[in-house]
Design an enzyme around this catalytic site. Sequence first.
Site, PDB file in Angstrom:
ATOM      1  N   ASN A   1      10.013  -2.026  -5.465  1.00  0.00           N
ATOM      2  CA  ASN A   1       8.749  -2.048  -6.191  1.00  0.00           C
ATOM      3  C   ASN A   1       8.960  -1.275  -7.491  1.00  0.00           C
ATOM      4  O   ASN A   1       9.035  -0.052  -7.478  1.00  0.00           O
ATOM      5  CB  ASN A   1       7.675  -1.390  -5.307  1.00  0.00           C
ATOM      6  CG  ASN A   1       6.354  -1.208  -6.025  1.00  0.00           C
ATOM      7  OD1 ASN A   1       6.149  -1.745  -7.109  1.00  0.00           O
ATOM      8  ND2 ASN A   1       5.454  -0.443  -5.417  1.00  0.00           N
ATOM      9  N   TRP A   2       9.058  -2.015  -8.573  1.00  0.00           N
ATOM     10  CA  TRP A   2       9.349  -1.364  -9.863  1.00  0.00           C
ATOM     11  C   TRP A   2       8.118  -0.682 -10.438  1.00  0.00           C
ATOM     12  O   TRP A   2       8.216   0.025 -11.428  1.00  0.00           O
ATOM     13  CB  TRP A   2       9.891  -2.387 -10.871  1.00  0.00           C
ATOM     14  CG  TRP A   2      11.213  -2.987 -10.513  1.00  0.00           C
ATOM     15  CD1 TRP A   2      11.962  -2.741  -9.384  1.00  0.00           C
ATOM     16  CD2 TRP A   2      11.975  -3.920 -11.290  1.00  0.00           C
ATOM     17  NE1 TRP A   2      13.121  -3.468  -9.407  1.00  0.00           N
ATOM     18  CE2 TRP A   2      13.162  -4.205 -10.578  1.00  0.00           C
ATOM     19  CE3 TRP A   2      11.773  -4.553 -12.516  1.00  0.00           C
ATOM     20  CZ2 TRP A   2      14.132  -5.084 -11.050  1.00  0.00           C
ATOM     21  CZ3 TRP A   2      12.736  -5.438 -12.992  1.00  0.00           C
ATOM     22  CH2 TRP A   2      13.911  -5.696 -12.267  1.00  0.00           C
ATOM     23  N   LYS A   3       6.962  -0.922  -9.858  1.00  0.00           N
ATOM     24  CA  LYS A   3       5.703  -0.364 -10.368  1.00  0.00           C
ATOM     25  C   LYS A   3       5.566  -0.700 -11.868  1.00  0.00           C
ATOM     26  O   LYS A   3       6.017  -1.760 -12.289  1.00  0.00           O
ATOM     27  CB  LYS A   3       5.629   1.138 -10.075  1.00  0.00           C
ATOM     28  CG  LYS A   3       5.870   1.416  -8.577  1.00  0.00           C
ATOM     29  CD  LYS A   3       5.581   2.808  -8.140  1.00  0.00           C
ATOM     30  CE  LYS A   3       5.883   2.924  -6.644  1.00  0.00           C
ATOM     31  NZ  LYS A   3       5.567   4.247  -6.103  1.00  0.00           N
TER      32      LYS A   3
ATOM     33  N   HIS B   1      -1.055  -1.384  -1.760  1.00  0.00           N
ATOM     34  CA  HIS B   1      -0.233  -0.191  -2.016  1.00  0.00           C
ATOM     35  C   HIS B   1      -1.162   1.012  -2.193  1.00  0.00           C
ATOM     36  O   HIS B   1      -2.257   0.884  -2.744  1.00  0.00           O
ATOM     37  CB  HIS B   1       0.627  -0.412  -3.267  1.00  0.00           C
ATOM     38  CG  HIS B   1       1.654   0.666  -3.441  1.00  0.00           C
ATOM     39  ND1 HIS B   1       1.344   1.896  -3.966  1.00  0.00           N
ATOM     40  CD2 HIS B   1       2.967   0.708  -3.105  1.00  0.00           C
ATOM     41  CE1 HIS B   1       2.440   2.655  -3.963  1.00  0.00           C
ATOM     42  NE2 HIS B   1       3.439   1.949  -3.447  1.00  0.00           N
TER      43      HIS B   1
ATOM     44  N   GLU C   1      -1.188   3.345  -4.227  1.00  0.00           N
ATOM     45  CA  GLU C   1      -1.610   3.621  -5.609  1.00  0.00           C
ATOM     46  C   GLU C   1      -2.802   2.746  -5.983  1.00  0.00           C
ATOM     47  O   GLU C   1      -3.695   3.177  -6.714  1.00  0.00           O
ATOM     48  CB  GLU C   1      -0.420   3.406  -6.568  1.00  0.00           C
ATOM     49  CG  GLU C   1       0.582   4.551  -6.428  1.00  0.00           C
ATOM     50  CD  GLU C   1       2.021   4.190  -6.721  1.00  0.00           C
ATOM     51  OE1 GLU C   1       2.282   3.134  -7.324  1.00  0.00           O
ATOM     52  OE2 GLU C   1       2.901   4.983  -6.321  1.00  0.00           O
TER      53      GLU C   1
ATOM     54  N   GLU D   1       3.896   3.522   4.551  1.00  0.00           N
ATOM     55  CA  GLU D   1       4.279   4.437   3.483  1.00  0.00           C
ATOM     56  C   GLU D   1       3.369   5.659   3.516  1.00  0.00           C
ATOM     57  O   GLU D   1       2.246   5.619   2.996  1.00  0.00           O
ATOM     58  CB  GLU D   1       4.136   3.752   2.122  1.00  0.00           C
ATOM     59  CG  GLU D   1       4.981   2.512   1.972  1.00  0.00           C
ATOM     60  CD  GLU D   1       5.226   2.179   0.506  1.00  0.00           C
ATOM     61  OE1 GLU D   1       6.391   2.183   0.116  1.00  0.00           O
ATOM     62  OE2 GLU D   1       4.256   1.952  -0.231  1.00  0.00           O
TER      63      GLU D   1
ATOM     64  N   GLY E   1       7.266   8.967  -4.012  1.00  0.00           N
ATOM     65  CA  GLY E   1       7.619   9.535  -5.310  1.00  0.00           C
ATOM     66  C   GLY E   1       7.731  11.047  -5.319  1.00  0.00           C
ATOM     67  O   GLY E   1       7.784  11.671  -6.374  1.00  0.00           O
TER      68      GLY E   1
ATOM     69  N   SER F   1      10.205   7.682  -0.849  1.00  0.00           N
ATOM     70  CA  SER F   1      11.414   8.446  -1.213  1.00  0.00           C
ATOM     71  C   SER F   1      12.668   7.965  -0.488  1.00  0.00           C
ATOM     72  O   SER F   1      13.545   8.774  -0.159  1.00  0.00           O
ATOM     73  CB  SER F   1      11.181   9.942  -0.998  1.00  0.00           C
ATOM     74  OG  SER F   1      10.132  10.403  -1.834  1.00  0.00           O
TER      75      SER F   1
ATOM     76  N   GLY G   1      10.596   2.539  -4.216  1.00  0.00           N
ATOM     77  CA  GLY G   1      10.044   2.658  -5.560  1.00  0.00           C
ATOM     78  C   GLY G   1      11.117   3.143  -6.518  1.00  0.00           C
ATOM     79  O   GLY G   1      11.950   2.373  -7.002  1.00  0.00           O
ATOM     80  N   GLY G   2      11.132   4.451  -6.765  1.00  0.00           N
ATOM     81  CA  GLY G   2      12.007   5.051  -7.780  1.00  0.00           C
ATOM     82  C   GLY G   2      13.458   4.600  -7.705  1.00  0.00           C
ATOM     83  O   GLY G   2      14.059   4.253  -8.728  1.00  0.00           O
TER      84      GLY G   2
END
Length: 243
Positions: free
Chosen positions: A8-10, A95, A97, A162, A168, A206, A227-228
Amino acid sequence: MKKIIAGNWKMNTTKAEAVALASDLAQKIANVSADAQMILCPPHAWLSLVGDTIANSAVALGGQDCHTAEKGAFTGNVSAPMLKDVGCQYVIVGHSERRQYCSETNELVKTKAEAALKNGLIPIICVGETEAERTSGQHEASVGKQLAESLPDDANIIVAYEPVWAIGTGKTATNDDVAAMHAFIRAQVSQQVKGGQSIPLLYGGSVKGANAKDILAIQDVNGVLVGGASLQADEFLSIAEAA
Ligand code: PGA
């Protein structure tokens, strides 16, 4: 079952970075693992470009969200038919967010998942407790309610667990916590959804090359949502290698 390694590149990458990352992954994945299904979820602005870049590779494309409606006066939104049209096979919905910053409710997430299914997309439905819920021992109650209210009764879905406090932050849940939550989620989806025994369950929060192998070895962890670490080709490939 192949392990699902979803990135997930956000809201990250320039156009040039997106193409470079996707083409690097598409070339190198062939040498990595036939046991991993890699999915890239770039920002909507780059879907078409990334889709062209990974065409004819083993990498699949996904959106980061979709609207409940097929089309209409919904400024700034993207519909499930549009994602399908541009080559997506998957879409992330719910998600944390989006639940947090866009006030998305379980009911809305379920309607989005239904829109995805209706249009031939596999929804990756995210659930997870907050830090306060975890410390007060409410994590199962919280995730149980999200599952009960966000999941359509359809076996063609993916569930991503998650924990919000692990996203993150560099904090991952302990392997015991992941195992306990995935067992809890498996039991509930098996009761709640027809065919729920075989729905892929992903862990996210993470995940990186260094912890992927241990996490992927846990019972009922059928993949990871990253993610990251999905923004660096070698780090993301090392997670796929762990599969
Ligand atoms: P992270 O994000 O890997 O950067 O923690 C995971 C996610 O939000 O899906």
